[in-house]
Design a protein around this motif. Structure first.
Motif, short mmCIF file in Angstrom:
data_model
loop_
_atom_site.label_atom_id
_atom_site.label_comp_id
_atom_site.label_asym_id
_atom_site.label_seq_id
_atom_site.Cartn_x
_atom_site.Cartn_y
_atom_site.Cartn_z
N MET A 1 0.85 -1.20 0.00
CA MET A 1 0.00 0.00 0.00
C MET A 1 0.88 1.25 0.00
SD MET A 1 -2.87 1.04 2.80
CE MET A 1 -3.35 -0.67 2.95
N ARG A 2 0.57 2.18 -0.86
CA ARG A 2 1.38 3.39 -0.93
C ARG A 2 0.47 4.61 -0.93
NH1 ARG A 2 6.69 2.87 -2.49
NH2 ARG A 2 6.70 4.94 -3.37
N LEU A 3 0.99 5.68 -0.33
CA LEU A 3 0.24 6.94 -0.34
C LEU A 3 0.14 7.45 -1.76
CD1 LEU A 3 1.97 8.68 2.68
CD2 LEU A 3 -0.23 7.54 2.67
N LYS A 4 -1.01 7.90 -2.14
CA LYS A 4 -1.15 8.48 -3.48
C LYS A 4 -0.95 9.99 -3.38
CE LYS A 4 -3.91 8.72 -7.59
NZ LYS A 4 -4.99 8.14 -8.37
N THR A 5 0.10 10.44 -3.99
CA THR A 5 0.48 11.84 -3.88
C THR A 5 -0.35 12.72 -4.79
OG1 THR A 5 2.72 11.18 -3.38
CG2 THR A 5 2.41 13.44 -4.10
N ILE A 6 -0.85 13.83 -4.24
CA ILE A 6 -1.56 14.81 -5.06
C ILE A 6 -0.56 15.83 -5.58
CG2 ILE A 6 -3.30 16.63 -5.05
CD1 ILE A 6 -4.75 15.05 -2.88
N ARG A 7 0.31 16.29 -4.67
CA ARG A 7 1.36 17.21 -5.06
C ARG A 7 2.65 16.79 -4.38
NH1 ARG A 7 0.79 23.13 -6.59
NH2 ARG A 7 2.15 22.17 -8.13
N SER A 8 3.78 17.14 -4.95
CA SER A 8 5.04 16.79 -4.31
C SER A 8 6.08 17.86 -4.63
CB SER A 8 5.54 15.43 -4.81
OG SER A 8 5.90 15.50 -6.18
N CYS A 9 7.07 17.96 -3.76
CA CYS A 9 8.19 18.87 -4.00
C CYS A 9 9.46 18.23 -3.47
CB CYS A 9 7.97 20.21 -3.31
SG CYS A 9 9.39 21.34 -3.49
N ARG A 10 10.50 18.32 -4.25
CA ARG A 10 11.80 17.84 -3.81
C ARG A 10 12.83 18.93 -4.08
NH1 ARG A 10 16.05 14.19 -5.92
NH2 ARG A 10 17.06 13.27 -4.09
N ILE A 11 13.57 19.27 -3.03
CA ILE A 11 14.67 20.23 -3.17
C ILE A 11 15.94 19.53 -2.77
CG2 ILE A 11 15.62 22.46 -2.44
CD1 ILE A 11 12.78 23.32 -1.66
N SER A 12 16.87 19.42 -3.69
CA SER A 12 18.16 18.81 -3.36
C SER A 12 19.20 19.35 -4.33
CB SER A 12 18.10 17.28 -3.44
OG SER A 12 17.89 16.87 -4.76
N ASN A 13 20.43 19.41 -3.84
CA ASN A 13 21.53 19.96 -4.64
C ASN A 13 21.12 21.31 -5.24
OD1 ASN A 13 24.04 20.10 -5.72
ND2 ASN A 13 23.75 18.55 -7.27
N THR B 1 18.56 21.77 -7.46
CA THR B 1 17.32 21.56 -8.19
C THR B 1 16.08 21.60 -7.30
OG1 THR B 1 18.53 20.16 -9.74
CG2 THR B 1 16.13 19.97 -9.77
N VAL B 2 15.05 22.26 -7.80
CA VAL B 2 13.73 22.20 -7.17
C VAL B 2 12.80 21.49 -8.14
CG1 VAL B 2 11.78 23.50 -6.23
CG2 VAL B 2 14.12 24.38 -5.96
N GLU B 3 12.21 20.41 -7.68
CA GLU B 3 11.26 19.66 -8.50
C GLU B 3 9.88 19.75 -7.88
OE1 GLU B 3 12.53 15.63 -8.74
OE2 GLU B 3 14.42 16.10 -9.72
N VAL B 4 8.88 19.99 -8.71
CA VAL B 4 7.50 19.98 -8.25
C VAL B 4 6.74 18.97 -9.09
CG1 VAL B 4 5.38 21.32 -7.96
CG2 VAL B 4 7.60 22.38 -7.49
N ASP B 5 6.07 18.06 -8.44
CA ASP B 5 5.34 16.99 -9.12
C ASP B 5 6.24 16.26 -10.11
OD1 ASP B 5 3.20 17.89 -7.65
OD2 ASP B 5 2.36 19.07 -9.28
N GLY B 6 7.49 16.09 -9.72
CA GLY B 6 8.43 15.32 -10.53
C GLY B 6 9.09 16.08 -11.66
N LYS B 7 8.72 17.36 -11.81
CA LYS B 7 9.30 18.15 -12.90
C LYS B 7 10.19 19.25 -12.34
CE LYS B 7 5.31 17.40 -15.88
NZ LYS B 7 4.06 17.97 -16.40
N THR B 8 11.32 19.47 -12.95
CA THR B 8 12.23 20.52 -12.50
C THR B 8 11.61 21.89 -12.78
OG1 THR B 8 14.16 19.14 -12.91
CG2 THR B 8 14.52 21.52 -12.78
N VAL B 9 11.50 22.70 -11.71
CA VAL B 9 10.93 24.04 -11.88
C VAL B 9 11.97 25.13 -11.65
CG1 VAL B 9 8.58 23.34 -11.28
CG2 VAL B 9 10.12 24.13 -9.47
#
Lengths: 191, 81
Positions: A1-13, A15-23
């Motif tokens: 079972m996995r959480l179904k993501t509505i929105r996501s953000c990743r900041i590392s190095n 790069t800022v990614e929102v919903d899997g896309k680099t913004v």
């Protein structure tokens, strides 16, 4: 079972990614206050308190800014944050600020020496008064987030991993999901 | 007064750990609390300590504190008084 993501953000190095896309690709040295300021300025918001925050809270603040949406609810949005090093970065700065002759450490560092303070900063910014949890965990653990989420009352939830040990070890990886999606349901609202 | 305000801005940046903020980004007349820099009660303590340590100026009651700590300009005026 996995959480179904509505929105996501990743900041590392750099790069800022929102919903899997680099913004955003930053130009300042990754993990520095200058880089975080660069990201803050890119958001074109006016929130001077950002400058007062420690690096962990700044990182959490920035990541949530990228996923904020009309689903954020004063009473019904929960926050679950995790990381491996708690507030180690500001703990060290606080310790260094202690004057060997006069003791009096820097209060500006002191107020950030608890990891749930980043949750407080997010809550103040978005006027969120729902349930919240911080858990120290060695690695990013989606299953842990899901298990914690099951114990909380909420309509939707901001959750993830916000780590700031130092310039060489930092990352924000957060998601926003609805309770309707928790048990594999498909009735959630996309924002 | 201009030089004092500039010095105060630099001291506040240092005292409150506003490391990535520059003096030019702080409005000397803007409220320090609530709006403006969004300072809180812990910061008020830091500013009171700063005034006493750097300028030998003491704030002895809450009402005076509210007036003095309204903005950087009012802090500078208090130091000059």
């Amino acid at each position: 079972m996995r959480l179904k993501t509505i929105r996501s953000c990743r900041i590392s190095n750099d790069t800022v990614e929102v919903d899997g896309k680099t913004v955003l690709k930053t130009t300042e040295t990754p993990g520095t206050s200058k880089q975080f300021k660069e990201i803050y300025l890119s958001l074109n918001i006016d929130y001077p308190k950002f400058y007062k925050m420690d690096m962990l809270s700044k990182l959490a603040f920035l990541a949530v800014e990228f996923i904020k949406n009309e689903g954020f609810s004063e009473k019904d949005t929960a926050i679950i944050m995790t990381n491996a090093n708690s507030t180690l970065d500001v703990d060290l700065k606080y310790t260094k600020s202690i004057d060997p002759d006069n003791y009096f450490p820097n209060p500006a560092f002191f107020v950030y020496t608890l990891p749930n303070v980043m949750i407080g900063e997010i809550s103040i910014r978005h006027n969120l008064k729902g349930e919240s949890v911080f858990v120290s965990t060695e690695n990013k653990d989606l299953e842990l987030l899901e298990n914690i989420a099951k114990t909380l009352e909420f309509k939707n939830c901001i959750a993830g991993f916000i780590e700031y040990e130092n310039e060489n070890n930092f990352e924000a990886d957060i998601i926003f999901f609805e309770r309707n999606y928790l048990n594999g349901g498909e009735n959630g609202t996309a924002y | 007064m201009e030089q004092l305000i500039k010095t105060l801005k630099d001291q506040i940046i240092n005292e409150l750990n506003l490391e990535d903020m520059t003096a030019d980004e702080i409005d000397a007349q803007a409220p320090l609390f609530g709006e403006g820099l969004g300072l809180d009660s812990i910061d008020a303590l830091s500013l009171i300590v700063l005034l006493e340590r750097e300028y030998g100026k003491k704030i002895n009651d809450t009402e005076t504190g509210k007036k003095v700590l309204y903005s950087i300009k009012t802090m500078a005026e208090f130091i000059k008084s």
